[in-house]
Each structure stands twice: as structure tokens, then as C-alpha cells.
Design an enzyme around this catalytic site. Structure first.
Site, mmCIF file in Angstrom:
data_model
loop_
_atom_site.group_PDB
_atom_site.id
_atom_site.type_symbol
_atom_site.label_atom_id
_atom_site.label_comp_id
_atom_site.label_asym_id
_atom_site.label_seq_id
_atom_site.Cartn_x
_atom_site.Cartn_y
_atom_site.Cartn_z
ATOM 1 N N LYS A 275 53.524 -19.499 -13.559
ATOM 2 C CA LYS A 275 53.236 -20.822 -14.131
ATOM 3 C C LYS A 275 53.965 -20.999 -15.462
ATOM 4 O O LYS A 275 54.301 -22.112 -15.840
ATOM 5 C CB LYS A 275 51.729 -21.019 -14.272
ATOM 6 C CG LYS A 275 51.083 -21.017 -12.892
ATOM 7 C CD LYS A 275 49.613 -21.124 -12.888
ATOM 8 C CE LYS A 275 49.067 -20.927 -11.488
ATOM 9 N NZ LYS A 275 48.946 -19.502 -11.088
ATOM 10 N N ASP A 293 48.941 -12.155 -22.258
ATOM 11 C CA ASP A 293 48.146 -11.516 -21.216
ATOM 12 C C ASP A 293 47.549 -10.247 -21.808
ATOM 13 O O ASP A 293 48.070 -9.686 -22.770
ATOM 14 C CB ASP A 293 49.014 -11.169 -19.992
ATOM 15 C CG ASP A 293 48.169 -10.940 -18.739
ATOM 16 O OD1 ASP A 293 48.030 -11.880 -17.938
ATOM 17 O OD2 ASP A 293 47.623 -9.814 -18.571
ATOM 18 N N ASP A 338 44.847 -19.835 -16.873
ATOM 19 C CA ASP A 338 44.839 -19.530 -15.431
ATOM 20 C C ASP A 338 44.057 -18.223 -15.302
ATOM 21 O O ASP A 338 44.627 -17.138 -15.240
ATOM 22 C CB ASP A 338 46.291 -19.392 -14.961
ATOM 23 C CG ASP A 338 46.393 -19.239 -13.455
ATOM 24 O OD1 ASP A 338 45.576 -19.852 -12.744
ATOM 25 O OD2 ASP A 338 47.270 -18.491 -12.990
ATOM 26 N N CYS A 391 42.194 -19.407 -8.698
ATOM 27 C CA CYS A 391 42.475 -19.461 -7.261
ATOM 28 C C CYS A 391 41.208 -19.061 -6.503
ATOM 29 O O CYS A 391 41.181 -18.078 -5.764
ATOM 30 C CB CYS A 391 43.684 -18.607 -6.877
ATOM 31 S SG CYS A 391 43.612 -16.908 -7.442
#
Ligand code: SAM
Length: 455
Positions: A275, A293, A338, A391
Site C-alpha cells: 500500500k 512497521d 492497515d 483484511c
């Protein structure tokens, strides 16, 4: 029949992968990569058999276990885990994989059992698989009309807790469709990198090396295909950064946030950067993106990927968003979260999640998601936007997180994501959040909510 050496290596590797997944703390991709690295001698054909066995057993495990139980006096939980996986692979080859002769399916399983357990166990494997070979196809599946829960669990191979909660939410008929869609092999979808190529050019370059090439109306840079003749990284244009592999639903996420050229953007859980690079593309490689991250190793791979895709506006930083952050508050125009999730929306790609996730995983992820969203939101400037995506389709990880966030952060309001309303209206719910489902749109199951901080 003595199994040929190469094929045996494939079966041993597949069994090793299934055994390693038993612990539940490693994901399929990582286990696969490691196991295949350990066996450099496997040919492309051998690797294809490893994949077929691993994915086949994971997709069909519930039904396979039901078949084994029907022929075994020993309860499944009393069978040594390595032997159970050998049996699962044997049953899969006998009943689901037409290209393996039955004698080879049985004999190779017995040979593997001999190496893992005493002789009486390999005799048990031999007897059971011979019974499955003779009588397995005649077994009567549970009746959907009488017991939909059991019927779906067995026929579609899903754990009972998961099917139970889906039946409660969607009803039995729709749950059956959802489960079926989760067992389908997902199409290969790519996103064309508009910084260096256009979609027609990429389509022409790969057309004769793939089957069923299809351009998506939406998202606009997506195309899907099947059966590439070579691995993706050998397709023309890959090395030059002309495309990346990314499901259509995942491509929608950056579009929901809509970063503009010149903006300062944070990708809080950037992972390998699919992304991040999409956002850089939407920003025409102008502005700044901080890709963060928890895992520095992922960020190293992300940097390599940005170089391949000719993206130059990304800086990386290892950060833990569940803790206080060493960043200037309210300093980003747009933030993407995300978040780490159960991945129950991408079962068709990761069938191991069916067996590794539990109700507790949903609750644990929801708790972490709330913390990460809350910390990341501190970085959004007045009038700026934050997009929360996962997701997963599970209410605790989607609506639950958003509801709690909005309750505790009154200066943020939910606003509709800028996806097209006509034609694809079903991707947006009545509040304008994106929701995709494998059985409704043929895409991965995703959720995204766009929230703005008051100016
Ligand atoms: C769903 S994945 C992100 C996928 C990525 N956005 C992409 O498109 O490729 C979630 C990521 O969150 C990271 N993560 C997990 N806990 C985190 C934390 N406390 N702080 C920051 N990142 C975290 C994981 O390492 C993982 O890469």
C-alpha cells in the site's frame, strides 16, 4: 509401487510444512519459503506438487479429517500429529488429486509413516488408506437441510466455531457461499505502476504468457489472470517495476485514503509496502511518505521494493504503535493504519488461517487494533484523515474498533470513502465504509473506514 525420489522429497517437504504449521504461531508463506529454501534440489514440478499437497490439505482438512474419523477406531486427537498429516496427505491424493495413482498415494504415505513411527503405526496407515481408496467416495456427507452447521463444516472444511458465528450473522445459505468462495483458488491480480507504465502496455507484454487476462473496471490499475507460464517475477516488466501483485480489494485501500501529490503521509503498519507504493503512485511520487512497521526486517524488504518500483519519496522507520511514539503529534496530512488482523478475509490465499485462528485470536487482534489506531490518530493534523483497514470481515476487528475509537475521539468523524457509488455500490456500506467479501465481489474480504479530524 516404490515412489520416485523427487516426488518423495516433495511429499516429505509438504509433510514438514504441515507439521510446522501445527504450532499455530507461524504463517503459511513464511513456513513455505523456509522449507523450500531448505530443499534447493526440488525442480519446478516437485515444488508444484509440494504446493498442491499443502494447499490441498489445508483447504480440505475438515472434510479429510471427517473421512479419516469414519475409518479409524483411534480418535483423531490420539493419532501422533506427524502421522495424522501423513494420513491427510494420503487421503487428499486418493480422493482429491486425480493425477496421483492410488498405489503411489498409499505406498508413499506408508514409507513416510515407517520413518516416523513403529511398524504397527505404518500398518494402521496402510489399512486405513486402503479402506479410503475402496470406500471413501461412497461416504454420505451430512445433510445441509437437517444440520447446516455440520454440513458446511464437513463439506466445505471449516472449523465449527467459525461457521457457527457466520451462520448467526449471515444465515446458513450465505455462509455456505462464503465458505465455498474461501476454498476457491484466488485469481492473480496485479496493480500496474503508473509511475513507469500504463495498463495496456503491461497487458500486451504479458498476454501470451498468461491465461484469462481480465482488466478490472475498478480499481483502475488492476488486472487479473490465471496460470502464468513462468513465476510472476519472470514476467516481462516485473524487474523494471511496471507492476506489483496485489488483490483488487487491497488496491482499494489507498484509494479510500486518497493521498495527493505533495502531502505528508504515514503508513503506520507498512509491512512489505504494497500500500506504501500504491500511495506513492497516487501522489505521483511527490511529497513524503513515512513507512513504519514493528519489524525492521520487513522495512528492509520494503526499501528494496520501492527501488524496484522507482518510488523515491519513502523513508522507513521501525516503530511500535502500541506504545508512545517518538513523532511530532498532528504532523501528518494523512495516515494509513492497515492493522495486523486475523486475516479471515483472505482464507482463499492463506487456508492455514482456518485452522490456526481461534475466537481468542479475534479478541486479541481487536485489542491491539484499538491501541494502534489510537496512537496513530495522534499524528493526524487538524482537518487531516486517517484510514483504518483490515483484511478481515469480523465485527470485533471492524465496526467494534471504529465504534470504540469514535467514542473516545470526538474530534474525529467518519466520512464516506471516495469509491464509485454506481455499479460497485455494494463495496460501500450505508456509512461509506468499504466492505468486500469473497462470495459477493469475488475479492478478498476487506474493511476500510475513513475518518477526519476536525479542522
Ligand atoms: C496487515 S499487515 C500490513 C500489510 C501492509 N500494509 C501491506 O499492504 O503490505 C500488518 C503489519 O503490522 C505490523 N505490526 C504489527 N504490530 C505492530 C505494531 N505494534 N506497530 C507497528 N506495526 C505493527 C506487522 O508487522 C505487519 O507488517
Amino acid at each position: 509401487m516404490k515412489p520416485p525420489a523427487g516426488k518423495d522429497k516433495s511429499r516429505i517437504t509438504a509433510a514438514r510444512i504441515l507439521d510446522r504449521l501445527e504450532s499455530g504461531d507461524q504463517v503459511l508463506d513464511a513456513v513455505l519459503d523456509r522449507a523450500l529454501e531448505e530443499e534447493p534440489g526440488l525442480t519446478r514440478k516437485d515444488r508444484a506438487l509440494v504446493m498442491a499437497l499443502v494447499y490441498g490439505v489445508l483447504r480440505n482438512r475438515g472434510r479429510i479429517d471427517w473421512i479419516i474419523s469414519s475409518f479409524s477406531k483411534t480418535k483423531l486427537n490420539k493419532i501422533q500429529p506427524e502421522i495424522l498429516n501423513i494420513l491427510r496427505m494420503g487421503v487428499f491424493q486418493l480422493l482429491f488429486l486425480d493425477r496421483v495413482p492410488p498405489a503411489l498415494a498409499v505406498d508413499s504415505s506408508v514409507e513416510m509413516a515407517k520413518k516416523a513411527a513403529p511398524v504397527f503405526v505404518s500398518k494402521f496407515v496402510n489399512g486405513l488408506l486402503r479402506n479410503v481408496e475402496r470406500k471413501g467416495r461412497g461416504l454420505q456427507l451430512p445433510d445441509f437441510a437437517k444440520d447446516p452447521l455440520k454440513a458446511v463444516c464437513v463439506a466445505e472444511s471449516y472449523p465449527e466455531w467459525m461457521v457457527k458465528r457466520w451462520i448467526k450473522r449471515f444465515g446458513a445459505e450465505e455462509t455456505l457461499e462464503l465458505c465455498k468462495a474461501g476454498n476457491k483458488i484466488a485469481p492473480l491480480t496485479i496493480r500496474v505502476n503508473s509511475l513507469v507504465a500504463n495498463r495496456d502496455e503491461v497487458a500486451e507484454a504479458i498476454r501470451d504468457q498468461v491465461k484469462s487476462l481480465e482488466m478490472h473496471d475498478w480499481p483502475p490499475m488492476a488486472m487479473s489472470f490465471a496460470a502464468p507460464q513462468v513465476p510472476i517475477f519472470e514476467l516481462p516488466g516485473f524487474t523494471a517495476g511496471k507492476f506489483s501483485v496485489q488483490d483488487a480489494a487491497s488496491q482499494m485501500t489507498a484509494l479510500c485514503l486518497g493521498p495527493q501529490p505533495g502531502e505528508v503521509v504515514l503508513d503506520a503498519c507498512a509491512g512489505l509496502g504494497s500500500k506504501t507504493s500504491h500511495m506513492a503512485q497516487l501522489m505521483d511520487n511527490k511529497g513524503e511518505i513515512l513507512a513504519a512497521d514493528l519489524e525492521p526486517g520487513k522495512l528492509k524488504r520494503l526499501e528494496e521494493e520501492m527501488a524496484r518500483l522507482k518510488v523515491s519519496i519513502v523513508k522507513t522507520r521501525a516503530l511500535d504503535f502500541s506504545r508512545e511514539l517518538p513523532l511530532e503529534p498532528q504532523s501528518f496530512d494523512k495516515v494509513l493504519v492497515d492493522a495486523p488482523c486475523t486475516g479471515l478475509g483472505v482464507i482463499r490465499r492463506n487456508p492455514d488461517s482456518k485452522w490456526s485462528k481461534t475466537l481468542n485470536s479475534i479478541h486479541k487482534h481487536a485489542k491491539l487494533q484499538r491501541m494502534i489506531l489510537s496512537r496513530a490518530s495522534e499524528l493526524v493534523r487538524p482537518g487531516g484523515l486517517i484510514l483504518y483497514s483490515v483484511c478481515s470481515m469480523e465485527p470485533e476487528e471492524t465496526d467494534g474498533v471504529i465504534k470504540a475509537f469514535l467514542k473516545n475521539n470526538e474530534d474525529f468523524t467518519l466520512e464516506p470513502s471516495p469509491l464509485p457509488k454506481e455499479g460497485d455500490q455494494t463495496m460501500l456500506d450505508e456509512q461509506g465504509c468499504m466492505r468486500t467479501f469473497p462470495h459477493r465481489q469475488g475479492m478478498d474480504g476487506f474493511f476500510a473506514a475513513r475518518m477526519r479530524r476536525r479542522a
